[in-house]
Design a protein around this motif. Structure first.
Motif: not given
Length: 79
Positions: A28-44, A50-62
């Motif tokens: 899966s490739l998905l946009h994830w943004s988190v913010a709130g009083p107990y979370h660090e703001a993130k936009d990645v 989906e088999m191993t649940f390993e993830m890699k982050e990218f700052p942009t879709l490109e």
């Protein structure tokens, strides 16, 4: 960019997520943004195996699409 990558990028832009297979493994490739009083703001974009649940982050879709083009040339299905 090949046809599968173009299809993947278009779906991700429209729906903010897309699932696909690479060498019979689901991803899966998905946009994830988190913010709130107990979370660090993130936009990645996250690439998750989906088999191993390993993830890699990218700052942009490109950047995610460019990485996929280099490291996952055998995308077989865009779901």
């Amino acid at each position: 960019m090949n046809g599968k990558l173009e299809q993947l990028a278009k779906a991700a832009k429209q729906k903010t997520w897309v699932s696909f297979t690479h060498e019979n493994d689901p991803y899966s490739l998905l946009h994830w943004s988190v913010a709130g009083p107990y979370h660090e703001a993130k936009d990645v974009w996250l690439l998750q195996n989906e088999m191993t649940f390993e993830m890699k982050e990218f700052p942009t879709l490109e950047e995610a699409i460019a990485w996929l083009g280099e490291h996952m040339p055998h995308i077989t299905e865009v779901l």
